[in-house]
Design an enzyme around this catalytic site. Sequence first.
Site, PDB file in Angstrom:
ATOM      1  N   SER A 152     -14.871  12.167  -3.274  1.00  0.00           N
ATOM      2  CA  SER A 152     -16.102  11.763  -2.594  1.00  0.00           C
ATOM      3  C   SER A 152     -16.506  12.881  -1.652  1.00  0.00           C
ATOM      4  O   SER A 152     -15.663  13.721  -1.276  1.00  0.00           O
ATOM      5  CB  SER A 152     -15.831  10.490  -1.784  1.00  0.00           C
ATOM      6  OG  SER A 152     -16.903  10.200  -0.912  1.00  0.00           O
TER       7      SER A 152
ATOM      8  N   TYR B  34     -10.730   5.045   3.709  1.00  0.00           N
ATOM      9  CA  TYR B  34     -11.417   5.686   2.580  1.00  0.00           C
ATOM     10  C   TYR B  34     -11.444   7.204   2.774  1.00  0.00           C
ATOM     11  O   TYR B  34     -11.117   7.969   1.855  1.00  0.00           O
ATOM     12  CB  TYR B  34     -12.834   5.115   2.475  1.00  0.00           C
ATOM     13  CG  TYR B  34     -13.615   5.551   1.258  1.00  0.00           C
ATOM     14  CD1 TYR B  34     -13.493   4.866   0.048  1.00  0.00           C
ATOM     15  CD2 TYR B  34     -14.504   6.618   1.324  1.00  0.00           C
ATOM     16  CE1 TYR B  34     -14.230   5.246  -1.067  1.00  0.00           C
ATOM     17  CE2 TYR B  34     -15.244   7.000   0.218  1.00  0.00           C
ATOM     18  CZ  TYR B  34     -15.105   6.312  -0.977  1.00  0.00           C
ATOM     19  OH  TYR B  34     -15.842   6.700  -2.075  1.00  0.00           O
TER      20      TYR B  34
HETATM   21  P1  NAD Z   1     -17.602   0.437  -8.562  1.00  0.00           P
HETATM   22  O1  NAD Z   1     -17.220  -0.625  -7.583  1.00  0.00           O
HETATM   23  O2  NAD Z   1     -18.849   0.270  -9.354  1.00  0.00           O
HETATM   24  O3  NAD Z   1     -16.412   0.702  -9.577  1.00  0.00           O
HETATM   25  C1  NAD Z   1     -15.070   0.753  -9.137  1.00  0.00           C
HETATM   26  C2  NAD Z   1     -14.169   0.565 -10.333  1.00  0.00           C
HETATM   27  O4  NAD Z   1     -12.805   0.552  -9.867  1.00  0.00           O
HETATM   28  C3  NAD Z   1     -14.396  -0.759 -11.049  1.00  0.00           C
HETATM   29  O5  NAD Z   1     -14.259  -0.572 -12.445  1.00  0.00           O
HETATM   30  C4  NAD Z   1     -13.271  -1.638 -10.518  1.00  0.00           C
HETATM   31  O6  NAD Z   1     -12.919  -2.687 -11.394  1.00  0.00           O
HETATM   32  C5  NAD Z   1     -12.173  -0.601 -10.413  1.00  0.00           C
HETATM   33  N1  NAD Z   1     -11.058  -1.050  -9.570  1.00  0.00           N
HETATM   34  C6  NAD Z   1     -11.103  -1.451  -8.274  1.00  0.00           C
HETATM   35  N2  NAD Z   1      -9.880  -1.856  -7.889  1.00  0.00           N
HETATM   36  C7  NAD Z   1      -9.053  -1.690  -8.950  1.00  0.00           C
HETATM   37  C8  NAD Z   1      -7.673  -1.940  -9.185  1.00  0.00           C
HETATM   38  N3  NAD Z   1      -6.866  -2.446  -8.230  1.00  0.00           N
HETATM   39  N4  NAD Z   1      -7.166  -1.654 -10.398  1.00  0.00           N
HETATM   40  C9  NAD Z   1      -7.964  -1.170 -11.374  1.00  0.00           C
HETATM   41  N5  NAD Z   1      -9.274  -0.913 -11.215  1.00  0.00           N
HETATM   42  C10 NAD Z   1      -9.805  -1.180 -10.021  1.00  0.00           C
HETATM   43  O7  NAD Z   1     -17.642   1.782  -7.727  1.00  0.00           O
HETATM   44  P2  NAD Z   1     -18.253   3.241  -8.020  1.00  0.00           P
HETATM   45  O8  NAD Z   1     -19.287   3.484  -6.984  1.00  0.00           O
HETATM   46  O9  NAD Z   1     -18.574   3.427  -9.443  1.00  0.00           O
HETATM   47  O10 NAD Z   1     -16.993   4.127  -7.589  1.00  0.00           O
HETATM   48  C11 NAD Z   1     -16.209   4.860  -8.509  1.00  0.00           C
HETATM   49  C12 NAD Z   1     -15.494   5.960  -7.756  1.00  0.00           C
HETATM   50  O11 NAD Z   1     -16.462   6.843  -7.184  1.00  0.00           O
HETATM   51  C13 NAD Z   1     -14.639   5.463  -6.586  1.00  0.00           C
HETATM   52  O12 NAD Z   1     -13.442   6.202  -6.512  1.00  0.00           O
HETATM   53  C14 NAD Z   1     -15.510   5.745  -5.377  1.00  0.00           C
HETATM   54  O13 NAD Z   1     -14.748   5.923  -4.214  1.00  0.00           O
HETATM   55  C15 NAD Z   1     -16.173   7.030  -5.822  1.00  0.00           C
HETATM   56  N6  NAD Z   1     -17.399   7.346  -5.108  1.00  0.00           N
HETATM   57  C16 NAD Z   1     -18.482   6.511  -5.175  1.00  0.00           C
HETATM   58  C17 NAD Z   1     -19.635   6.847  -4.478  1.00  0.00           C
HETATM   59  C18 NAD Z   1     -20.865   5.996  -4.509  1.00  0.00           C
HETATM   60  O14 NAD Z   1     -21.787   6.271  -3.725  1.00  0.00           O
HETATM   61  N7  NAD Z   1     -20.950   5.003  -5.370  1.00  0.00           N
HETATM   62  C19 NAD Z   1     -19.674   8.010  -3.708  1.00  0.00           C
HETATM   63  C20 NAD Z   1     -18.546   8.824  -3.661  1.00  0.00           C
HETATM   64  C21 NAD Z   1     -17.420   8.473  -4.362  1.00  0.00           C
END
Ligand code: NAD
Length: 279
Positions: A161, A174
């Site tokens: 991130s 986080y």
């Molecule tokens: P999201 O909530 O849409 O997806 C998260 C995924 O992780 C889901 O498939 C969920 O089922 C899975 N997950 C959560 N807990 C779990 C567990 N215990 N075991 C297995 N799977 C699990 O979120 P996203 O925004 O798509 O985030 C994906 C990645 O990107 C994350 O690591 C997040 O930190 C990172 N990220 C997101 C953003 C943003 O703005 N959306 C920004 C920077 C980084």
Amino acid sequence: MIEGNIMHTAGLGRPDAARALEGRVAIVTGSTSGIGLAIAAALAADGASIVINGLGDHADVENLCHVLGARYDVSTRYDAADLARPGAVVDMVDRTVRAFGPVDILVSNAGIQHVAPIEEFAPERWDAILAVNLSAVFHATRAVLPEMKQRGWGRIINVASAHGLVGSAFKSAYVAAKHGVVGLTKVTALETAEFGITCNAVCPGYVWTPLVERQVAAQAAAHGISPEDVVRTVMLAEQPTKRFATVEEIAGTVRFLCSAVAASVTGAAIAVDGGWTAH
Ligand code: NAD
């Protein structure tokens, strides 16, 4: 719902596009939703066999696997491993090897978030975030490396991130976990550089996904402002493009890192953040 998302990511690749990853096996953690789902679609478009992992209704996710497999003519399977449990991470890799063969591409993407001031941050929340966002990356990397080293090829991509590079108030666990992921990425790159393996972190800024959508109310409470103001004055304030990145933009970066021309890119933390960390 999930099927709707996969249709939305369909522009990432046509089934008849060059299939650079044909014969490769990829695990994408947290791919039942958001960024992970777009990454899974992008790698499938390039011909890789895909293991979908994450939480969700089993029937929905099985259907997602079916749609993805049919659209891109690749093998898919769902592994419901709970990444908070180290043993489950290792078991997921074992099941993948038995079903598809050794893992060529590991995308550690699963992540969870909690927003609160440090003194109000529940210790169990801290432990859960560290387990899923950081420790699971270590356990999965550790499990796939021996086969990758033996075969002299591998791509490990950790979705960190912008919070792996800079901090923000109320996100102690986080930010700590994501900084840890960037550090682990560097060490993994150094230990694997002579084995045809690359390891990189992708560092998105704000991307509109369920994870961000869920944060708006919590951030509004923590900052004492309206949800609209959270988007305008908290989330996009630091993002010079003044728009959310798209899941396709993150998936496109992962796709590049899996490609042959990215063979010398290793140990990098690649910001895909609309200029946030250029400040
Ligand atoms: P999201 O909530 O849409 O997806 C998260 C995924 O992780 C889901 O498939 C969920 O089922 C899975 N997950 C959560 N807990 C779990 C567990 N215990 N075991 C297995 N799977 C699990 O979120 P996203 O925004 O798509 O985030 C994906 C990645 O990107 C994350 O690591 C997040 O930190 C990172 N990220 C997101 C953003 C943003 O703005 N959306 C920004 C920077 C980084």
